[in-house]
Design an enzyme around this catalytic site. Structure first.
Site, PDB file in Angstrom:
ATOM      1  N   SER A 405       0.824  -1.211   0.000  1.00 17.91           N
ATOM      2  CA  SER A 405       0.000   0.000   0.000  1.00 17.91           C
ATOM      3  C   SER A 405       0.855   1.256   0.000  1.00 17.91           C
ATOM      4  CB  SER A 405      -0.926  -0.011   1.211  1.00 17.91           C
ATOM      5  OG  SER A 405      -0.174  -0.188   2.383  1.00 17.91           O
ATOM      6  N   HIS A 426      -2.782  -2.654  -5.762  1.00 11.72           N
ATOM      7  CA  HIS A 426      -3.112  -2.272  -4.386  1.00 11.72           C
ATOM      8  C   HIS A 426      -4.618  -2.412  -4.159  1.00 11.72           C
ATOM      9  CE1 HIS A 426      -3.386   1.154  -1.202  1.00 11.72           C
ATOM     10  NE2 HIS A 426      -3.509  -0.033  -0.668  1.00 11.72           N
ATOM     11  N   GLU A 438      -5.816   0.180  -7.064  1.00 11.28           N
ATOM     12  CA  GLU A 438      -4.763   1.093  -7.535  1.00 11.28           C
ATOM     13  C   GLU A 438      -3.741   0.243  -8.284  1.00 11.28           C
ATOM     14  OE1 GLU A 438      -3.338   5.098  -5.173  1.00 11.28           O
ATOM     15  OE2 GLU A 438      -3.084   3.214  -4.163  1.00 11.28           O
ATOM     16  N   ASN A 476      -2.734   6.664  -0.554  1.00 15.00           N
ATOM     17  CA  ASN A 476      -2.116   6.778   0.765  1.00 15.00           C
ATOM     18  C   ASN A 476      -1.183   7.989   0.867  1.00 15.00           C
ATOM     19  OD1 ASN A 476      -3.477   4.755   1.994  1.00 15.00           O
ATOM     20  ND2 ASN A 476      -1.939   3.177   1.611  1.00 15.00           N
TER      21      ASN A 476
END
Ligand code: 3H9
Length: 693
Positions: A405, A426, A438, A476
């Site tokens: 991540s 992800h 992702e 993130n």
């Protein structure tokens, strides 16, 4: 040439709409419909009319792209009235999906024949709208108030069979829709036109509307269109069709002009744009994927394995630890049981899926795998070891993916002799629920690997968004800015529950402090330890780190930013945390003060916007709307605000820039120096929405 044509077959005139890809009701279609119905009416040899569509579907609705432009004549409510007024019986022949304005057109026809596999619905609410061409007045007349409210408030289409039972469809058919429609229409000359507007709405108790209002106050907090749908249906029950129609029109225009609808429409198109990648043409092939291996049998690995199994892949779950592997296999089985209980599939599908599921402890079993998804512990050294091993055992052409991540995908690729086959996939937790994937393109990832990942996302029912490689990628990386402001606000005197309430009132699915407790404060803590570019600021994520160091990991330990009663997920403010924050603020010399709601929203949300702008500047994302899709589908950003960058466009980039520049003066340049892109857009009155489209 008009997209609508008329051809007579004996005594039946067939009007065909051919407006690919999904036969939306754009202006030429509306005009064509009026012209063709006028012509069929005037044709003495015509005794009945069939309305049918070419291509893969019946009408998918109004042309949403037109909603940003001044309306063009003829408008849909008038077209619908024209169709209904026809003095010869009109039959709608539905296949594929009849949605929104498409179903409204079908309901204006006097009879409806539907292909067995078709679906029918009024999904306008998902676009912040209500059906605006008499759908709110006709549907209750056909299926009753409660069913109509359900359909319009959920936006969910219903299958043709259920539509027939409910009274929306008169007849179902098998394969040859046109032939059956003509034969059915020939029999309709005698009964003649039957107009929905002349039907009475069955009376219902007012409690039905109270219950619907209660439901939306929980599920659709603060949204305009659900309330307007309920009011329109209430008016339908009064029996005056024209008064109901006039009110519906007013409500429709009000909703269409709202920022909520603009945001939802933006999200609709943004999600469809993500599959177009600059530099990767349509001719780029996709690799064949049948066998998938998931490495790491934790919660994430099990969720990924389950998603892949339900999408029809053969899946091998691999873990070096026997007990962990058994736990993972049980978790997969439990997910299937849950899916079965919720009616997602039949028992026999479950059994056949499980036959495609294998567990293994041996890397040597991966020789035939087409795609490996690594979901092991978030630690670079361990991940590199896994990749080196995969490089040894996997066949040439296999795709090697990491579910990291935050970590550097290129560094993992460097542990292999085939970096062009390495990519980040992800998944978001829970992997079988969250729609976002992702797709992290490394420096050397080849185009066909990216295309294959996008195809995989589609097969898994997810939205794939291609992003570049950097710490935290898009989602993130932005979360760090958002969380950073939350953490600083805590030190400056805002209580966790105060921040959470303000941001959920603003529309976030959950507040950042409740999210931290749900995800586990230890998870963020470990990820920050791995972060190489961690700012040299003692306040940075200080409270979260402190709680993690005290073993307060969140829900799983019963204590985190909040405390939790035994077995409950309800966050309860904890005076211990408040004292701890006060002491830490004093120790760090951060003065505590009263903080306004506006400041909380601006610091957290503009934190997202500024990082989003930097991500665009750095080329990590090539389209502003992709960033919006990531935040809507992965982080609970309110869909009706269209994502962080669309929100900035809505309130004006200039305003965001001015506030960020003020924050730079107030809080220092470390976090708040306005990105060049933000400044440039503000100077030329530009919009993020124009970037990359
Ligand atoms: C309405 O009807 C209001 C009325 O009540 C009142 C009016 C007065 N408009 O999704 P796909 C494009 S509101 C414009 O990839 P699929 C889409 O962008 C409307 N464009 O295909 C894409 O373009 P591109 C109520 C539209 O097979 C292409 O068509 N109706 C529209 O996965 C293919 O779409 C809805 O909300 C549109 N309405 O799914 C239904 N619809 O190729 C919205 C699609 O350039 N549509 N496009 O990327 C859908 O749910 C799906 O498109 C559908 C097909 C299920 C039909």
């Amino acid at each position: 040439m008009s997209p609508v044509s008329l051809k007579r077959h004996g005594t039946v005139s067939v009007i065909t709409i051919d407006n690919p890809p999904v036969n939306v009701l754009s202006q030429p279609v509306r005009q064509g419909l009026v012209d063709c119905f006028d012509a069929a009416e005037a044709d003495a040899a015509t005794e009945a009319v069939v309305l049918i569509c070419a291509g893969r579907t019946f009408i998918a609705g109004a042309d949403i792209r037109e909603f940003d432009r001044p309306p063009e004549e003829p408008q849909l409510p008038d077209v619908v009235a024209r169709i209904e007024a026809t003095t010869k019986p009109v039959l709608a022949a539905v296949h594929g999906t009849a949605l929104g304005g498409g179903l409204e057109v079908a309901m204006a026809c006097h009879y409806r024949l539907a292909h067995r596999m078709s679906t029918l619905g009024l999904p306008e609410v998902t676009l912040g709208l209500l059906p605006g061409a008499t759908g709110t007045q006709r549907l209750p007349r056909l299926v009753g108030v409660e069913r109509a409210l359900d359909m319009m408030l959920s936006g969910e289409p219903v299958a043709a069979g259920a539509a027939m039972e409910a009274g929306l469809v008169d007849k179902l058919t098998g394969e040859d829709l046109l032939a059956e429609a003509i034969s059915y229409a020939e029999k309709l000359a005698k009964p003649g036109p039957r107009r929905v507007r002349d039907l009475a709405v069955e009376p219902v108790d007012a409690a039905v509307f109270d219950a619907a209002r209660k439901r939306i106050s929980q599920k659709a907090r603060g949204l305009l269109s659900p309330e307007r749908i309920i009011r329109s249906v209430e008016l339908a029950t009064r029996g005056d069709f024209d008064a109901g129609r006039a009110a519906e029109r007013r409500f429709f225009l009000e909703c269409k002009a709202s920022a909520q609808s603009q945001g939802l429409r933006h999200a609709f198109f943004a999600e469809r744009k993500t599959a177009t990648i600059p530099g990767i043409g349509k001719e780029t092939p996709s690799r064949k994927i049948e066998n998938i291996a998931v490495i790491g049998a934790g919660t994430m690995g099990a969720g990924i394995a389950y998603s892949c199994l339900t999408a029809g892949f053969t899946v091998q779950l691999l873990d070096k630890d026997e007990a962990g592997l058994a736990r993972g296999a049980t978790a997969v089985r439990k997910l299937f049981d849950g899916g079965l209980a919720r009616g997602k599939f039949a028992r026999q599908d479950l059994e056949s899926s499980l036959q495609r599921f294998h567990a293994s402890r041996d890397f040597a079993d991966l020789g035939g795998t087409d795609l490996v998804i690594e979901a092991v512990f978030e630690n670079m050294a361990i991940k590199k070891e896994v990749f080196a091993r995969l490089d040894e055992v996997c066949k040439q052409g296999a795709i090697l993916a990491t579910n990291t991540s935050t970590l550097d995908v290129d560094e993992m690729a460097s542990a292999t002799s085939r970096p062009k086959d390495v990519i980040g996939l992800h998944f978001f937790s829970p992997a079988h629920v969250m729609r976002l994937l992702e797709i992290v393109r490394g420096a050397e990832t080849s185009g066909d690997v990216v295309v294959t990942a996008l195809d995989l996302a589609k097969k898994l029912g997810k939205i794939g968004v291609v992003v570049g490689n950097c710490f935290g990628f898009v989602g993130n990386r932005m979360l760090y800015s958002y969380g950073r402001e939350n953490q600083l606000l805590l030190l400056e005197g805002a209580a966790p529950e105060y921040i959470d309430r303000i941001l959920t009132d603003w529309g976030m699915a959950m507040g950042p402090n409740a999210v931290g407790d749900l995800a586990g404060l230890d998870v963020g803590y470990k990820a920050r330890q791995e972060r190489r570019d961690r700012p040299d600021d003692p306040r940075f994520y200080r409270i979260a780190d402190l709680l993690a160091e005290l073993g307060r990991f969140g829900q799983k330990t019963g204590k985190g930013m909040y405390r939790y009663e035994q077995g409950s997920r309800e966050p309860v403010p904890d005076p211990e945390v408040q004292a701890l924050i006060r002491d830490e603020a004093r120790r760090l010399g951060v003065p505590q003060r009263e903080i306004s709601e506006t400041e909380i929203v601006e610091r957290c949300i503009y934190g997202l916007v500024t990082e989003g702008a930097r991500i665009l500047e750095d080329g990590i994302s090539h389209r502003a709307s992709d960033i919006d899709v990531v935040w809507i589908n992965g982080y609970g950003f309110p869909r009706h605000r269209g994502g962080p960058l669309n929100f900035a466009d809505t309130i004006g980039v200039k305003k965001v820039y001015r506030t960020v520049a003020e924050f730079e003066k107030r809080f220092g340049p470390e976090y708040w120096t306005p990105p060049q892109l933000l400044r440039k857009l503000a100077e030329k009155n530009g919009r993020f929405g124009d970037i990359g489209n």
